[in-house]
Design an enzyme around this catalytic site. Structure first.
Site, mmCIF file in Angstrom:
data_model
loop_
_atom_site.group_PDB
_atom_site.id
_atom_site.type_symbol
_atom_site.label_atom_id
_atom_site.label_comp_id
_atom_site.label_asym_id
_atom_site.label_seq_id
_atom_site.Cartn_x
_atom_site.Cartn_y
_atom_site.Cartn_z
ATOM 1 N N TYR A 15 0.826 -1.222 0.000
ATOM 2 C CA TYR A 15 0.000 0.000 0.000
ATOM 3 C C TYR A 15 0.853 1.263 0.000
ATOM 4 O O TYR A 15 0.646 2.169 -0.822
ATOM 5 C CB TYR A 15 -0.970 -0.026 1.187
ATOM 6 C CG TYR A 15 -1.981 -1.128 0.997
ATOM 7 C CD1 TYR A 15 -3.152 -0.897 0.288
ATOM 8 C CD2 TYR A 15 -1.731 -2.433 1.451
ATOM 9 C CE1 TYR A 15 -4.058 -1.916 0.057
ATOM 10 C CE2 TYR A 15 -2.629 -3.451 1.208
ATOM 11 C CZ TYR A 15 -3.792 -3.188 0.520
ATOM 12 O OH TYR A 15 -4.683 -4.197 0.269
ATOM 13 N N GLY A 16 1.821 1.341 0.922
ATOM 14 C CA GLY A 16 2.662 2.534 1.010
ATOM 15 C C GLY A 16 3.420 2.773 -0.283
ATOM 16 O O GLY A 16 3.398 3.879 -0.851
ATOM 17 N N GLY A 100 0.719 -7.041 0.320
ATOM 18 C CA GLY A 100 -0.359 -7.686 1.073
ATOM 19 C C GLY A 100 -1.684 -7.702 0.325
ATOM 20 O O GLY A 100 -2.544 -8.541 0.606
ATOM 21 N N GLY A 105 -7.825 -10.299 2.771
ATOM 22 C CA GLY A 105 -9.262 -10.511 2.639
ATOM 23 C C GLY A 105 -9.988 -9.313 2.062
ATOM 24 O O GLY A 105 -11.212 -9.334 1.918
ATOM 25 N N MET A 107 -10.837 -6.465 3.233
ATOM 26 C CA MET A 107 -11.726 -5.643 4.077
ATOM 27 C C MET A 107 -11.209 -4.217 4.158
ATOM 28 O O MET A 107 -10.086 -3.976 4.602
ATOM 29 C CB MET A 107 -11.835 -6.245 5.478
ATOM 30 C CG MET A 107 -12.610 -7.553 5.496
ATOM 31 S SD MET A 107 -12.597 -8.316 7.123
ATOM 32 C CE MET A 107 -13.825 -7.342 7.980
ATOM 33 N N VAL A 235 16.111 -6.708 -1.495
ATOM 34 C CA VAL A 235 17.087 -5.778 -0.916
ATOM 35 C C VAL A 235 17.690 -6.409 0.341
ATOM 36 O O VAL A 235 16.962 -6.895 1.215
ATOM 37 C CB VAL A 235 16.422 -4.426 -0.586
ATOM 38 C CG1 VAL A 235 17.405 -3.508 0.119
ATOM 39 C CG2 VAL A 235 15.884 -3.788 -1.852
ATOM 40 N N GLU A 347 -14.051 -9.582 13.081
ATOM 41 C CA GLU A 347 -14.367 -9.910 11.693
ATOM 42 C C GLU A 347 -14.994 -11.297 11.696
ATOM 43 O O GLU A 347 -14.419 -12.241 12.239
ATOM 44 C CB GLU A 347 -13.063 -9.878 10.881
ATOM 45 C CG GLU A 347 -13.131 -10.574 9.553
ATOM 46 C CD GLU A 347 -11.734 -10.685 8.890
ATOM 47 O OE1 GLU A 347 -10.830 -9.889 9.208
ATOM 48 O OE2 GLU A 347 -11.567 -11.596 8.072
ATOM 49 N N HIS A 430 -1.821 -8.339 10.944
ATOM 50 C CA HIS A 430 -1.725 -6.872 10.918
ATOM 51 C C HIS A 430 -0.533 -6.341 11.724
ATOM 52 O O HIS A 430 -0.735 -5.556 12.647
ATOM 53 C CB HIS A 430 -2.987 -6.232 11.498
ATOM 54 C CG HIS A 430 -4.279 -6.653 10.864
ATOM 55 N ND1 HIS A 430 -5.499 -6.494 11.475
ATOM 56 C CD2 HIS A 430 -4.544 -7.217 9.659
ATOM 57 C CE1 HIS A 430 -6.470 -6.936 10.691
ATOM 58 N NE2 HIS A 430 -5.919 -7.399 9.586
ATOM 59 N N GLY A 458 2.958 0.479 6.831
ATOM 60 C CA GLY A 458 2.281 0.184 8.091
ATOM 61 C C GLY A 458 3.115 0.441 9.337
ATOM 62 O O GLY A 458 2.566 0.583 10.440
ATOM 63 N N ASN A 468 -9.085 -3.456 10.590
ATOM 64 C CA ASN A 468 -8.130 -3.912 9.559
ATOM 65 C C ASN A 468 -7.438 -2.678 8.972
ATOM 66 O O ASN A 468 -8.094 -1.684 8.680
ATOM 67 C CB ASN A 468 -8.870 -4.666 8.466
ATOM 68 C CG ASN A 468 -9.841 -5.686 9.027
ATOM 69 O OD1 ASN A 468 -10.719 -5.329 9.809
ATOM 70 N ND2 ASN A 468 -9.691 -6.916 8.664
ATOM 71 N N PHE A 470 -5.447 -1.589 6.103
ATOM 72 C CA PHE A 470 -4.881 -1.043 4.860
ATOM 73 C C PHE A 470 -5.467 0.287 4.390
ATOM 74 O O PHE A 470 -4.795 1.054 3.721
ATOM 75 C CB PHE A 470 -4.791 -2.082 3.740
ATOM 76 C CG PHE A 470 -6.057 -2.532 3.066
ATOM 77 C CD1 PHE A 470 -6.887 -1.642 2.414
ATOM 78 C CD2 PHE A 470 -6.375 -3.888 3.014
ATOM 79 C CE1 PHE A 470 -8.026 -2.074 1.748
ATOM 80 C CE2 PHE A 470 -7.515 -4.333 2.360
ATOM 81 C CZ PHE A 470 -8.342 -3.417 1.728
#
Ligand code: FDA
Length: 490
Positions: A15-16, A100, A105, A107, A235, A347, A430, A458, A468, A470
């Protein structure tokens, strides 16, 4: 061995890293994105389902590693799912272009505003809830299943039972958005398109339906023509040079995990987005090797986002159970966050084993009472995690109470068939924190003591966000990149 110069390098395509890539590329800034995992789309290979695990099922392991599905033998391959095993906790991660987002999932949960304020007192919550969260949800293609579909779809019996029983026990249930395209799923149900969520695909990747990052942020970034993605680039460590540029030591690997080339990439600007555990490992290792100056805040304030798995067996065992077929995509939650003594979010998770197991599975998200700490041991070349039962004792207590209340109202027993004693204190999806925003970095992800080294993933969230994570990781990345591009790339 090859030496290359680049302008801007991002390590990690979760995500980042995906947000950073898009926002830089949009400004016409060429970006090189290093990812240790495979570019699955480019490879043309299919992801495997949970009951028929193949290449995508595990990162260089000879046995499957998904919870409850770890009986299958595998050929060693650079698969999409990895697991880091520590003494008291196992941490699952995604590997591959999309990080990820390939295995999760889907969510897409926005945290509670009050809790966000508590966790990030220095951030402008109003701005986040009016700008960055809507932006993140929109780019990620978050959507909600129609109630009509959920009411009838045989694959969501587990959720209907889960919600019904929660309500009967006095809990509040909530509908949870997801990045899986529910319109696609409705077509799957009618067998108009190939099945994915309804064919047991999720934790080893989805072949259809899921808007993972390769279909959202990374697709847009690639369309600018400014993005270079280098897959299978692992890396090893980072060195700061006397002129304050960075040298990145890389093993280019094949799909068996063997090094086929050794590369050094030099860059003026480096964005670290290797995920909580990946970024911590790279920083702490490079520090231990005395190649990268760093303050001692790195590794502090780590947490499992209160993850605690549990479940119930003999759920409606004599009146049809939780369903023979289950969608892999969760849609329901139990919101018990306002309880002063025992706050938690649950969840209602599927268990798509292809059998009617009459079992309900729950992933609880609790608050943290005690932070963990991450260190690096140069001798064993491994991350060390200070985390044990003392960190999860109150989560276990919450789980006990939750199950007791559910069983009293509905029957059923603690899920001894799934977990030792019925509790999965060691299941973590997470991992968060360790390079906390405003502590180990400034308020925008610039690492303390560095001008051109940024952390965007994260690890910026101090161990807990209550749901959750993300959507929050994406929103924070958007917020940081906006400032960084404006001030540091002008
Ligand atoms: P992320 O881990 O996504 O990406 C980091 C990338 O960096 C990876 O691709 C990795 O391979 C790469 N990398 C690491 N080290 C490297 C190195 N040395 N060299 C090169 N590359 C390197 N969350 C949620 O909000 N809703 C949900 O439903 C779920 N469900 C879920 C299920 C499962 C099974 C898992 C494992 C996780 C979830 N999550 C989730 C969690 C969510 O997926 C997770 O929080 C985010 O992916 C984290 O995003 P980051 O950008 O921090 O890193």
């Amino acid at each position: 061995f090859e030496m290359i110069d680049k302008n801007v390098v991002i390590i990690g395509s979760g995500y980042g890293g995906s947000v950073a890539a898009l926002r830089l590329c949009e400004k016409n800034i060429p970006v090189t994105l290093l990812e240790m995992g495979l570019d699955w789309e480019k490879s043309g290979q299919k992801f495997s389902s949970m009951i028929n695990p193949g290449h995508s099922a595990a990162w260089l392991k000879t046995k499957t590693i998904a919870p409850f599905f770890n009986l299958f033998s595998l050929e060693k391959y650079t698969g999409a799912l990895d697991r880091l095993d520590f003494e008291h906790i196992k941490i699952w991660l995604g590997r591959g272009v999309g990080g990820g987002s390939l295995v999760n999932g889907g969510m897409a949960v926005t945290p509670k505003k009050e809790y966000f304020k508590e966790i990030f007192p220095n951030l402008d919550a109003e701005q986040f809830y009016s700008k960055y969260f809507p932006l993140a949800n929109n780019e990620l293609k978050s959507n909600v299943a129609s109630e009509e579909f959920l009411k009838d779809c045989s694959f969501y019996k587990f959720n209907r039972v889960g919600e019904e029983e929660a309500k009967k026990a006095g809990f509040k249930t909530v509908r949870v958005p997801n990045v899986y395209d529910f319109k696609y799923m409705e077509k799957e149900y009618k067998e108009e398109v190939p099945r994915s969520a309804l064919a047991g695909e999720v934790i080893y990747g989805n072949n259809h339906g899921k808007n993972s990052l390769d279909k959202t942020y990374l697709k847009k970034a690639s369309a600018t023509g400014k993005l270079e993605i280098l897959e299978l680039h692992q890396v090893n460590h980072i060195t700061q040079n006397p002129d304050k540029s960075y040298s990145i030591d890389i093993s280019v690997i094949n799909t068996k995990g063997e090094e086929i080339q050794h590369k050094i990439i030099n860059t003026k600007k480096l964005i670290l987005s290797a995920g909580t555990m990946g970024s911590l490992e790279l920083l702490l290792k490079s520090k231990a090797m005395k190649q990268l100056p760093m303050d001692d805040k790195i590794g502090k304030d780590w947490g499992n986002n209160g993850n605690f798995m549990t479940g119930r067996n003999w759920v409606k065992a004599f009146s049809g159970g939780t369903g023979f077929q289950q969608s892999t995509i969760p849609v329901g939650g139990i919101d018990h966050w306002e309880d002063k003594d025992r706050p938690f979010f649950v969840e209602i998770a599927p268990l798509p084993m292809g059998l009617n197991v009459a079992t309900s599975l729950y992933l609880m998200v609790n608050k943290l009472k005690k932070y963990g700490e991450v260190n690096y041991d140069l001798a064993t070349q491994k991350l060390q995690l200070n985390w044990d039962q003392s960190h999860t004792a109150h989560m276990k207590d919450n789980a006990k109470n939750f199950l007791r209340t559910m069983n009293k109202a509905n029957g059923g027993t603690r899920a001894h068939l799934l977990f030792h004693n019925g509790f999965g204190a060691d299941v973590c999806y997470h991992p968060l924190g360790g390079i906390v925003l405003g502590k180990a970095t400034d308020n925008f992800g610039r690492l303390n003591g560095h001008k051109n080294l940024y952390v965007i993933d994260g690890s910026l969230i101090p161990g807990t966000i209550g749901v959750n994570p993300f959507v929050t990781i994406t929103a924070i990345a958007e917020y940081c990149m906006e400032e960084i591009i404006e001030k540091d790339f002008a």
